[in-house]
Enzyme design. Structure first.
Site, PDB file in Angstrom:
ATOM      1  N   PHE A  68      -5.873  -3.473   0.752  1.00 11.21           N
ATOM      2  CA  PHE A  68      -5.333  -2.140   0.165  1.00 11.21           C
ATOM      3  C   PHE A  68      -4.649  -1.155   1.231  1.00 11.21           C
ATOM      4  CE2 PHE A  68      -6.929   2.499  -0.619  1.00 11.21           C
ATOM      5  CZ  PHE A  68      -6.047   2.614  -1.762  1.00 11.21           C
ATOM      6  N   ASN A  94      -4.900   1.129   2.782  1.00 11.05           N
ATOM      7  CA  ASN A  94      -5.510   1.943   4.269  1.00 11.05           C
ATOM      8  C   ASN A  94      -6.062   0.675   5.306  1.00 11.05           C
ATOM      9  OD1 ASN A  94      -7.832   1.279   3.059  1.00 11.05           O
ATOM     10  ND2 ASN A  94      -8.674   3.385   2.710  1.00 11.05           N
ATOM     11  N   LYS A  95      -6.100  -0.644   4.586  1.00 12.68           N
ATOM     12  CA  LYS A  95      -6.832  -1.640   5.637  1.00 12.68           C
ATOM     13  C   LYS A  95      -5.899  -2.042   6.740  1.00 12.68           C
ATOM     14  CE  LYS A  95     -10.427  -1.356   3.163  1.00 12.68           C
ATOM     15  NZ  LYS A  95     -10.781  -2.045   1.937  1.00 12.68           N
ATOM     16  N   ILE A  96      -6.378  -2.811   7.697  1.00 10.64           N
ATOM     17  CA  ILE A  96      -5.400  -3.258   8.739  1.00 10.64           C
ATOM     18  C   ILE A  96      -4.371  -3.951   8.456  1.00 10.64           C
ATOM     19  CG2 ILE A  96      -5.780  -4.573  11.019  1.00 10.64           C
ATOM     20  CD1 ILE A  96      -8.661  -4.164  10.944  1.00 10.64           C
ATOM     21  N   ILE A  97      -4.388  -4.764   7.436  1.00 11.02           N
ATOM     22  CA  ILE A  97      -3.162  -5.525   7.033  1.00 11.02           C
ATOM     23  C   ILE A  97      -3.122  -5.247   5.551  1.00 11.02           C
ATOM     24  CG2 ILE A  97      -2.389  -8.096   6.068  1.00 11.02           C
ATOM     25  CD1 ILE A  97      -1.959  -7.418   9.105  1.00 11.02           C
TER      26      ILE A  97
END
Ligand SMILES: *Cc1c(COP(=O)(O)O)cnc(C)c1O
Length: 386
Positions: A199, A201-204
């Site tokens: 998603f 807002n995730k790190i990747i």
């Protein structure tokens, strides 16, 4: 390649803008070959769920996690559902889940008509407490879903012992924790399988997307079968099982591959942000608890979490509102599952309730400057002291 120092604004005008601009709690960093690879999808017309980027992204991801198989899907929630389906979780089965998590970790169990059994958290890591897990096992228990919350890995050895003893599956929900490791082994390869989210807002990120990883060949084949409508791999348009369409597009995988090419930079930027917060917030130790990293853990720093101490008279929401007034976005720590209508319970889970009531996620992303961090720290100081 070593990470550059935290970015600094260049002109005076840029500086002034940055001093007042809203600081988001999360932001994607798309500074690699994302645009080039997406353009290739358009130019070659490979925009759907076939194309070179899907297998390239899967291979890069498997290699990074140190596992044999990575299976790309369309989001982190379907990754969890697919994992449970492929493991054969059925109606009436019990699956142990932390009450303090994102709702998808529990919803995937309900999608199988199985029963999520909630457990309380460990005070230090915020993750499921293995002692509580041991106490929650019944003859109906089939699986445990350890969630590496906010990027801190779960203490897996005691869980593995419980799983081995009772013949249970371990499904890591690693949506927030790519790059985190437990005793020098990366998340993604610590259980029977693991799931990730991409998603925004995730790190990747791939916009929306997910991945399931496993070392088990037979499980990998089932994951691929159920992700593609259950179509027989040797007979087109022949279906032996009820499957799903959980495929990722080549366009999303193109973004994902570009993200993976720079995963070390994405992770080191976050580590820099977290250590800057640690240094600058240590002066507020009378008012807030800082996140801790267990000595056996490498944190991926998805979200930096502080917990307000009793010495802060203000409510958590009042502190967040004070930061919002200074144009700083924050998030409350997740509401525990047992407080929300679909999973409502009367019993209490005191640690999860405390962390949820007093916890705040500060802005944590790879584009934060030293000044952004100072603004957050100064605003937080004002909010907790007066
Ligand atoms: C983000 C997240 C998910 C779900 O991912 P989506 O891609 O948003 O469906 C699942 N579990 C946890 C813990 C998450 O943070």
């Amino acid at each position: 390649m070593a990470a550059k120092p935290l970015g600094e604004p260049e002109t005076k005008q840029e500086q002034e803008q940055l001093l007042s601009a809203r600081i988001p709690v999360a932001a994607p960093v798309l500074d690699g070959r994302e645009a080039e690879y997406v353009a290739e999808c358009i130019e070659t017309e490979w925009i759907s769920s076939n194309g070179r980027f899907i297998s390239a992204f899967e291979s890069a991801f498997a290699e990074f996690c140190g596992v044999k198989h990575a299976i790309a899907v369309n989001n982190g929630t379907t990754a969890l559902h697919l994992a449970l389906v492929a493991l054969g979780i059925e109606a009436g089965d019990e699956v142990i889940v932390p009450t303090l998590t994102y709702i998808a970790s529990a919803n995937c169990v309900r999608y199988c008509n199985a029963v999520p059994v909630l457990v309380d958290s460990d005070r230090q890591t915020m993750n499921m407490d293995p002692a509580k897990v041991a106490a929650a096992v019944t003859p109906k228990t089939k699986a445990i879903i350890p969630v590496h919350l906010y990027g801190h890995p779960v203490d897996m050895d005691p869980l593995r012992e419980i799983a081995d003893k009772h013949g249970l599956f371990l499904v890591e929900d690693a949506a927030e924790a790519i790059g985190a490791s437990y005793k020098d082994k990366r998340v993604g390869g610590l259980g029977h399988c693991a799931t990730f989210s991409f998603f925004g807002n995730k790190i990747i990120t791939t916009g929306e997307g997910g991945m399931v990883t496993t070392d088990d060949d037979e499980l990998a084949a089932k994951l691929r079968l159920f992700k593609g409508q259950g179509m027989d791999p040797n007979r087109r348009y022949w279906f032996n099982v009820v499957g799903y369409n959980y495929r990722m597009t080549n366009v999303a995988a193109a973004i994902g591959l570009a993200q993976m090419e720079r995963v070390d930079q994405h992770l080191s930027r976050r580590a820099q942000v977290a250590s800057a917060y640690n240094a600058k917030l240590s002066a507020l130790a009378d008012f807030i608890e800082l996140p801790v990293t267990a000595n056996w853990a490498t944190h991926s720093h998805w979200m930096y979490v502080i917990t307000l101490k009793d010495s802060v008279a203000k409510s958590r929401d009042a502190v967040m509102a004070a930061l919002d007034k200074e144009n700083i976005e924050t998030r409350p720590v997740f509401y525990p599952m047992h407080h929300m209508p679909p999973y409502q319970e009367d019993r209490t889970y005191p640690i999860a309730e405390h962390l949820s009531a007093r916890g705040i996620n500060l802005p944590t992303h790879g584009r934060m400057t030293e000044r952004d961090i100072d603004r957050v720290v100064d605003a937080l100081r004002r909010a907790v002291i007066d």
